[in-house]
Design an enzyme around this catalytic site. Structure first.
Site, PDB file in Angstrom:
ATOM      1  N   LYS A 190      -6.049  10.518   0.922  1.00 48.90           N
ATOM      2  CA  LYS A 190      -6.119   9.154   1.444  1.00 48.90           C
ATOM      3  C   LYS A 190      -7.350   8.495   0.831  1.00 48.90           C
ATOM      4  O   LYS A 190      -8.478   8.921   1.070  1.00 48.90           O
ATOM      5  CB  LYS A 190      -6.218   9.174   2.968  1.00 48.90           C
ATOM      6  CG  LYS A 190      -6.151   7.802   3.614  1.00 48.90           C
ATOM      7  CD  LYS A 190      -6.188   7.918   5.129  1.00 48.90           C
ATOM      8  CE  LYS A 190      -6.160   6.553   5.790  1.00 48.90           C
ATOM      9  NZ  LYS A 190      -6.239   6.643   7.261  1.00 48.90           N
TER      10      LYS A 190
ATOM     11  N   LYS B 254      -4.513  -2.430  13.698  1.00 52.50           N
ATOM     12  CA  LYS B 254      -3.767  -1.399  14.421  1.00 52.50           C
ATOM     13  C   LYS B 254      -4.211  -1.365  15.881  1.00 52.50           C
ATOM     14  O   LYS B 254      -5.399  -1.446  16.187  1.00 52.50           O
ATOM     15  CB  LYS B 254      -3.958  -0.047  13.750  1.00 52.50           C
ATOM     16  CG  LYS B 254      -3.359   0.024  12.342  1.00 52.50           C
ATOM     17  CD  LYS B 254      -3.522   1.399  11.744  1.00 52.50           C
ATOM     18  CE  LYS B 254      -2.864   1.488  10.369  1.00 52.50           C
ATOM     19  NZ  LYS B 254      -3.604   0.770   9.325  1.00 52.50           N
TER      20      LYS B 254
ATOM     21  N   GLU C 297       0.830  -1.205   0.000  1.00 55.06           N
ATOM     22  CA  GLU C 297       0.000   0.000   0.000  1.00 55.06           C
ATOM     23  C   GLU C 297       0.863   1.254   0.000  1.00 55.06           C
ATOM     24  O   GLU C 297       2.067   1.199   0.267  1.00 55.06           O
ATOM     25  CB  GLU C 297      -0.929  -0.009   1.217  1.00 55.06           C
ATOM     26  CG  GLU C 297      -0.226  -0.322   2.515  1.00 55.06           C
ATOM     27  CD  GLU C 297      -0.585   0.619   3.638  1.00 55.06           C
ATOM     28  OE1 GLU C 297      -0.845   1.791   3.344  1.00 55.06           O
ATOM     29  OE2 GLU C 297      -0.579   0.188   4.792  1.00 55.06           O
TER      30      GLU C 297
ATOM     31  N   ASP D 249     -17.821   4.135  13.718  1.00 55.20           N
ATOM     32  CA  ASP D 249     -16.583   4.302  12.945  1.00 55.20           C
ATOM     33  C   ASP D 249     -15.935   2.940  12.719  1.00 55.20           C
ATOM     34  O   ASP D 249     -15.250   2.398  13.589  1.00 55.20           O
ATOM     35  CB  ASP D 249     -15.625   5.240  13.693  1.00 55.20           C
ATOM     36  CG  ASP D 249     -14.469   5.704  12.819  1.00 55.20           C
ATOM     37  OD1 ASP D 249     -14.304   5.151  11.720  1.00 55.20           O
ATOM     38  OD2 ASP D 249     -13.738   6.617  13.247  1.00 55.20           O
TER      39      ASP D 249
ATOM     40  N   SER E 272     -13.709   0.750   9.769  1.00 52.42           N
ATOM     41  CA  SER E 272     -12.917   0.876   8.541  1.00 52.42           C
ATOM     42  C   SER E 272     -13.497   0.040   7.405  1.00 52.42           C
ATOM     43  O   SER E 272     -13.955  -1.093   7.601  1.00 52.42           O
ATOM     44  CB  SER E 272     -11.478   0.432   8.808  1.00 52.42           C
ATOM     45  OG  SER E 272     -10.747   0.350   7.589  1.00 52.42           O
ATOM     46  N   ALA E 273     -13.430   0.599   6.193  1.00 55.70           N
ATOM     47  CA  ALA E 273     -13.850  -0.130   4.994  1.00 55.70           C
ATOM     48  C   ALA E 273     -12.934  -1.308   4.697  1.00 55.70           C
ATOM     49  O   ALA E 273     -13.292  -2.182   3.904  1.00 55.70           O
ATOM     50  CB  ALA E 273     -13.887   0.815   3.797  1.00 55.70           C
TER      51      ALA E 273
ATOM     52  N   VAL F 296      -5.707  -0.047   2.790  1.00 54.54           N
ATOM     53  CA  VAL F 296      -5.721  -1.502   2.632  1.00 54.54           C
ATOM     54  C   VAL F 296      -6.859  -1.925   1.705  1.00 54.54           C
ATOM     55  O   VAL F 296      -6.676  -2.736   0.797  1.00 54.54           O
ATOM     56  CB  VAL F 296      -5.845  -2.190   4.010  1.00 54.54           C
ATOM     57  CG1 VAL F 296      -6.163  -3.673   3.848  1.00 54.54           C
ATOM     58  CG2 VAL F 296      -4.545  -2.026   4.800  1.00 54.54           C
TER      59      VAL F 296
END
Length: 309
Positions: free
Chosen positions: A90, A163, A28, A142, A144-145, A110
């Site tokens: 981003k 993370k 990435e 919230d 992440s995709a 990612v």
């Protein structure tokens, strides 16, 4: 408006590898523009690409340059992303058409890296840590995709776990709901990015790259599933930060982000930078070490995938 210039492009090295059946490892670009300061970001990108080549595979760092998705970057393109830093958009899956339409530069998360790698015919991807369910997601939603992408793109992703700034139990629950295989490499405990262990047990673990390759072949060629596989690879022992020690730092960083109203795609870069500050650079060195460790394993997996049975 002509869209002919917006096709996915592979550089000469990657194109030749695809034609000849050489092992390829995708990487990435968010780590270049949003993960580290210049010139550390560019130097690390060069180092990782050279490492892939030295181990007998071809690197394919993925980004959008002036609206064109690039699978495999030139040194000049890596340098450009590194110098532009946070000015680069981003880019997650939802952002991709907009970034391409406006001919912007975009660093790939990612999720977007998985999407573009799979579209180009690349099925192994090395990264640091994936996104996941953020702390407090029960009120903010919230998530992440990255997590949803695992059920859409047939790619083996090697990481050091989600993370550590995230809610790891909720992240694992979400992946289970999406039907994503989370496989520990030589571990039965979920790594926590900076730490080798999180205390969360894994239901699946393997001892070799060959086993991972076999799992992917069964999933992709026999079951015909379009899902990816998440391989969690613990950070090397000498660079590991105890989970208890890093957690207090993360809590302080999360608290500051909340106080400043930092959310969404801006939260991860802020938190990682704050953690580097609070650990006096120790977390940055750990980050570099774990990415390199993941690249080594990804190359092994890519090589196994190229073997004829």
């Amino acid at each position: 408006m002509s869209l002919s210039h917006l096709t996915i492009q592979t550089n000469e090295e990657v194109s030749e590898a695809l034609k000849s059946g050489k092992p390829i490892v995708a990487m990435e670009s968010t780590i270049i523009s949003h993960g580290m300061p210049y010139p550390d970001n560019v130097n690390l990108a060069y180092k990782l690409e050279d490492l892939v080549r030295s181990l007998g595979a071809v690197p394919a760092t993925i980004a959008i340059i002036k609206g064109v998705p690039k699978v495999g970057l030139t040194k000049d393109e890596i340098e450009h992303l590194g110098k532009e830093g946070l000015k680069v958009t981003k880019t997650s899956r939802r952002d991709l058409p907009y970034v391409m339409m406006h001919q912007l530069d975009g660093s790939c998360t990612v999720a977007t890296t998985m999407l573009l790698a799979a579209s180009a015919g690349i099925h192994v991807f090395a990264t640091g840590g994936i996104g996941g369910v953020h702390r407090g997601a029960e009120t903010t939603w919230d998530v992440s995709a990255d997590l949803r992408e695992f059920s859409r793109s047939p790619v083996v992703v090697v990481c050091a776990g989600a993370k550590a700034i995230l809610d790891l139990p909720k992240t694992m629950e979400y992946l289970e709901t999406e039907g994503v295989a989370v496989v520990g490499y030589q571990t039965k405990d979920l790594p926590a990015f900076y730490s080798r262990t999180s205390g969360i047990p894994l239901e699946m673990s393997v001892e070799s790259a060959k086993e991972i390759s076999t799992m992917f072949r069964i999933q992709h060629d026999i079951i015909k599933s379009q899902s990816g596989i998440l391989v969690v690879n613990p950070i090397p022992e000498e660079h590991s930060i105890p989970h208890e020690a890093i957690d207090s730092v993360i809590e302080a960083a999360v608290k500051e982000a909340d106080e400043k109203g930092i959310r969404g795609k801006h939260s991860t870069p802020f938190l990682l930078e704050k953690i580097v500050e609070l650990t006096k650079g120790k977390s940055l060195e750990a980050n570099k070490a774990l990415v390199e460790n993941n690249v080594r394993l990804a190359v092994e997996i890519a090589k196994e995938m190229m073997k004829k049975e």
